[in-house]
Write an enzyme that holds these catalytic residues in place. Structure first.
Site, PDB file in Angstrom:
ATOM      1  N   ASP A   1     -44.009  29.695 -80.343  1.00 51.76           N
ATOM      2  CA  ASP A   1     -44.705  30.893 -80.844  1.00 51.76           C
ATOM      3  C   ASP A   1     -45.649  30.586 -82.006  1.00 51.76           C
ATOM      4  OD1 ASP A   1     -43.145  32.985 -79.232  1.00 51.76           O
ATOM      5  OD2 ASP A   1     -41.580  31.795 -80.170  1.00 51.76           O
TER       6      ASP A   1
ATOM      7  N   HIS B   1     -35.975  30.734 -79.034  1.00 48.26           N
ATOM      8  CA  HIS B   1     -36.140  29.643 -78.054  1.00 48.26           C
ATOM      9  C   HIS B   1     -37.536  29.037 -78.078  1.00 48.26           C
ATOM     10  CE1 HIS B   1     -35.882  33.452 -75.412  1.00 48.26           C
ATOM     11  NE2 HIS B   1     -37.087  33.360 -75.897  1.00 48.26           N
TER      12      HIS B   1
HETATM   13  P1  NAD Z   1     -35.322  46.020 -75.925  1.00 52.68           P
HETATM   14  O1  NAD Z   1     -35.758  47.247 -76.644  1.00 52.68           O
HETATM   15  O2  NAD Z   1     -35.631  45.882 -74.475  1.00 52.68           O
HETATM   16  O3  NAD Z   1     -33.736  45.803 -76.070  1.00 52.68           O
HETATM   17  C1  NAD Z   1     -33.092  45.924 -77.262  1.00 52.68           C
HETATM   18  C2  NAD Z   1     -31.796  46.729 -77.084  1.00 52.68           C
HETATM   19  O4  NAD Z   1     -31.415  47.156 -78.393  1.00 52.68           O
HETATM   20  C3  NAD Z   1     -31.919  47.994 -76.238  1.00 52.68           C
HETATM   21  O5  NAD Z   1     -30.960  47.969 -75.197  1.00 52.68           O
HETATM   22  C4  NAD Z   1     -31.657  49.127 -77.207  1.00 52.68           C
HETATM   23  O6  NAD Z   1     -31.012  50.243 -76.621  1.00 52.68           O
HETATM   24  C5  NAD Z   1     -30.802  48.439 -78.234  1.00 52.68           C
HETATM   25  N1  NAD Z   1     -30.737  49.144 -79.512  1.00 52.68           N
HETATM   26  C6  NAD Z   1     -31.700  49.822 -80.173  1.00 52.68           C
HETATM   27  N2  NAD Z   1     -31.207  50.363 -81.296  1.00 52.68           N
HETATM   28  C7  NAD Z   1     -29.908  50.010 -81.363  1.00 52.68           C
HETATM   29  C8  NAD Z   1     -28.861  50.267 -82.286  1.00 52.68           C
HETATM   30  N3  NAD Z   1     -29.071  51.003 -83.366  1.00 52.68           N
HETATM   31  N4  NAD Z   1     -27.628  49.768 -82.026  1.00 52.68           N
HETATM   32  C9  NAD Z   1     -27.410  49.025 -80.923  1.00 52.68           C
HETATM   33  N5  NAD Z   1     -28.365  48.756 -80.005  1.00 52.68           N
HETATM   34  C10 NAD Z   1     -29.591  49.245 -80.222  1.00 52.68           C
HETATM   35  O7  NAD Z   1     -35.951  44.815 -76.742  1.00 52.68           O
HETATM   36  P2  NAD Z   1     -36.137  43.291 -76.302  1.00 52.68           P
HETATM   37  O8  NAD Z   1     -37.518  43.121 -75.766  1.00 52.68           O
HETATM   38  O9  NAD Z   1     -34.975  42.843 -75.500  1.00 52.68           O
HETATM   39  O10 NAD Z   1     -36.113  42.585 -77.730  1.00 52.68           O
HETATM   40  C11 NAD Z   1     -34.978  42.661 -78.573  1.00 52.68           C
HETATM   41  C12 NAD Z   1     -35.210  41.844 -79.818  1.00 52.68           C
HETATM   42  O11 NAD Z   1     -35.147  40.444 -79.512  1.00 52.68           O
HETATM   43  C13 NAD Z   1     -36.577  42.058 -80.457  1.00 52.68           C
HETATM   44  O12 NAD Z   1     -36.446  42.055 -81.855  1.00 52.68           O
HETATM   45  C14 NAD Z   1     -37.377  40.861 -80.001  1.00 52.68           C
HETATM   46  O13 NAD Z   1     -38.433  40.578 -80.887  1.00 52.68           O
HETATM   47  C15 NAD Z   1     -36.316  39.796 -80.010  1.00 52.68           C
HETATM   48  N6  NAD Z   1     -36.544  38.615 -79.190  1.00 52.68           N
HETATM   49  C16 NAD Z   1     -36.055  37.461 -79.701  1.00 52.68           C
HETATM   50  C17 NAD Z   1     -36.197  36.296 -78.990  1.00 52.68           C
HETATM   51  C18 NAD Z   1     -35.630  35.020 -79.577  1.00 52.68           C
HETATM   52  O14 NAD Z   1     -35.725  33.952 -78.974  1.00 52.68           O
HETATM   53  N7  NAD Z   1     -35.018  35.087 -80.755  1.00 52.68           N
HETATM   54  C19 NAD Z   1     -36.822  36.297 -77.733  1.00 52.68           C
HETATM   55  C20 NAD Z   1     -37.279  37.501 -77.213  1.00 52.68           C
HETATM   56  C21 NAD Z   1     -37.123  38.665 -77.956  1.00 52.68           C
END
Ligand code: NAD
Length: 479
Positions: A259, A175
């Site tokens: 970003d 985003h």
């Molecule tokens: P988080 O750790 O809070 O949440 C991620 C979830 O993934 C957790 O609930 C965890 O239990 C789960 N998880 C871990 N290993 C797993 C597996 N093997 N199988 C299934 N689930 C599993 O992290 P977050 O802060 O929510 O970030 C998640 C990702 O999203 C990161 O890579 C972050 O960089 C990315 N992100 C992307 C955007 C975007 O706009 N694209 C924005 C914010 C964050």
């Protein structure tokens, strides 16, 4: 129409999942869909499932849920698979960062010029890349017609990797481009009269087109910059018009968006004091030690609030979510950021701004959507190779993704001095991942300005690979 099946991997990321579920409820043509909520953390999964079910009840939608810890079950027969999982979580990121810092790499070895985002690991994240790669292979095997929507970072690396190696349909989403809205707002422009485009790589995009009422709007931005010298961020992430962004603009001649402002050169990141100067006091931006701590504290606060809220919902099954929310507010259990989030989720007229559901709706129901997506560079940015994922504006409909013509073109400084160096690091990380050649990881670090000896490189990689969670990585690179 017949309902579709959408799998969400990493669904325990509660705010994100609630946003998606609410967006589906607010998209009438997606009624009848089944959502598979998948996570390895059962406590988080249960809380999300409960809240998601309540959102559906609130909107009176016809959405079914499957809750699972099994990846195959999530992918099998899905039409869309959303991957937002972060393997190892924030705990692993901090462990790896601490090892980097021990060997003289301020903010960790993955922090590199043009890639400073603190949860965007490209070389010490073997497990994360491997997981996303396996998800794509499973899609190829179990649901070859499904779309993969990759939201977990590193989006640039993962979208490029999978698009190159595995013949499935995929996009990367982020985003970050909403930074444009902040500029429009700050300049006091009417959004409907603005024509804009951004282009580049994920977390590396510039405002190549900015017009107001059919005329170049960059002079309005220049005027705003001249008249507004004071910068006081409201939070560490509020950097779109920071001195760093303006300084990058003066060098690259096109404005960095989202970003991208964080992903600047070392000039703004040498140390905490420099970060504060360029990204504002008191935090020094999101990626300083202070700014990132602020973010982590906010995440854990939100996680706790969600747990508490889920408990409240569980204990009051007969009450509607909105009712419980208002009660919780009176009881003062919820706070600012989360309150705003829930109000938006409960507002039937507001979508979250995440692009996942508008993309799905455009593909399935032909409701056209203008989005900014990460896709392979098939004749889109002609100054860049075709085998890399670019982040560009597109129109999506039932026939697929139609990229806009990128005009004005990205200039030489952006292409050669910003995007190319970023792309080369992406390529090195992917070749290392695919071949297991540790020399590529070493070379990555030898080129790092913080490296002063080869033993520093050897030692940091060795300690990293000796972490218990990195056994597979060690086996891959130390064979
Ligand atoms: P988080 O750790 O809070 O949440 C991620 C979830 O993934 C957790 O609930 C965890 O239990 C789960 N998880 C871990 N290993 C797993 C597996 N093997 N199988 C299934 N689930 C599993 O992290 P977050 O802060 O929510 O970030 C998640 C990702 O999203 C990161 O890579 C972050 O960089 C990315 N992100 C992307 C955007 C975007 O706009 N694209 C924005 C914010 C964050």
């Amino acid at each position: 129409m017949m309902g579709i099946k959408i799998g969400i991997i990493g669904a325990g990321s509660a705010v994100f999942s609630m946003r998606l579920v609410a967006d589906i409820c607010k998209t009438p043509k997606l009624n009848g869909s089944t959502i598979v909520l998948m996570d390895i953390d059962e406590e988080r999964l249960n809380a999300v499932h409960l809240l998601a079910s309540k959102i559906v009840e609130e909107f009176g939608s016809d959405i079914k849920f499957i809750k699972t810890t099994n990846l195959e079950e999530t992918i099998k027969d899905s039409d869309f698979v959303i991957n937002t999982a972060m393997v190892g979580g924030h705990e692993y990121l901090e462990k790896a960062r601490a090892i980097g810092e021990k060997y003289g790499y301020y903010r960790g070895i993955d922090t590199q010029e043009f890639n400073m985002v603190s949860d965007y690991y490209t070389i010490s994240n073997f497990n994360q890349l491997n997981f996303a790669f396996n998800v794509a292979k499973l899609i190829e095997k179990l649901s070859p017609n499904a779309w993969l929507i990759q939201g977990a970072n590193p989006v640039f690396e993962i979208t490029t990797l999978i698009s190159r190696e595995i013949p499935i349909k995929m996009i990367g989403v982020c985003h970050g481009h909403y930074g444009v809205m902040e500029i429009i707002e700050k300049l006091g422009l009417d959004y409907n009269l603005v024509d804009w485009q951004v282009a580049g790589f994920n977390h590396a995009i510039c405002l190549n087109k900015f017009e107001y009422n059919g005329e170049d709007a960059y002079p309005l931005l220049d005027k705003w910059i001249d008249e507004n010298k004071e910068f006081k961020p409201r939070d560490p992430f509020n950097d779109q018009l920071s001195p760093a962004a303006i300084d990058m603009y003066k060098f690259y001649k096109m404005f960095p968006i989202g970003d991208t402002v964080r992903n600047s050169s070392w000039k703004y990141h040498y140390n905490l004091e420099e970060k504060k100067k360029w990204y504002g006091y008191p935090w020094g931006g999101a990626d300083s030690e202070i700014g990132w701590k602020w973010y982590q504290n906010m995440l854990s606060e939100v996680t706790n609030i969600i747990k508490g809220f889920a408990k409240l919902v569980y204990e009051n099954k007969d009450k509607k979510l909105s009712e419980l929310f208002e009660n919780a507010l009176t009881g003062n259990n919820l706070e600012g950021h989360f309150e705003e989030e829930i109000r938006k989720i409960l507002d039937p007229n507001q979508l979250s701004g995440e692009q996942h559901i508008p993309f799905i709706n455009a593909i399935v129901n032909d409701e056209k959507a203008k989005l900014v997506l990460n896709i392979m560079n098939t004749n889109i940015i002609n100054e860049l190779p075709g085998d890399v994922a670019v982040e560009v504006p597109v129109l999506v409909d039932k026939n697929g993704i139609h990229p806009e013509e990128i005009y004005p073109k990205l200039n030489k400084r952006i292409v050669r001095y910003y995007l190319y160096p970023r792309m080369i690091r992406m390529d090195m990380a992917l070749e290392a991942f695919l071949t297991g050649d540790v020399k590529l990881l070493e070379e990555f670090l030898i080129r790092d300005r913080r490296t002063t000896s080869y033993s520093q490189v050897k030692n940091v990689l060795e300690e990293l690979m000796n972490l218990p969670e990195n056994q597979e990585m060690k086996k891959h690179y130390m064979k």
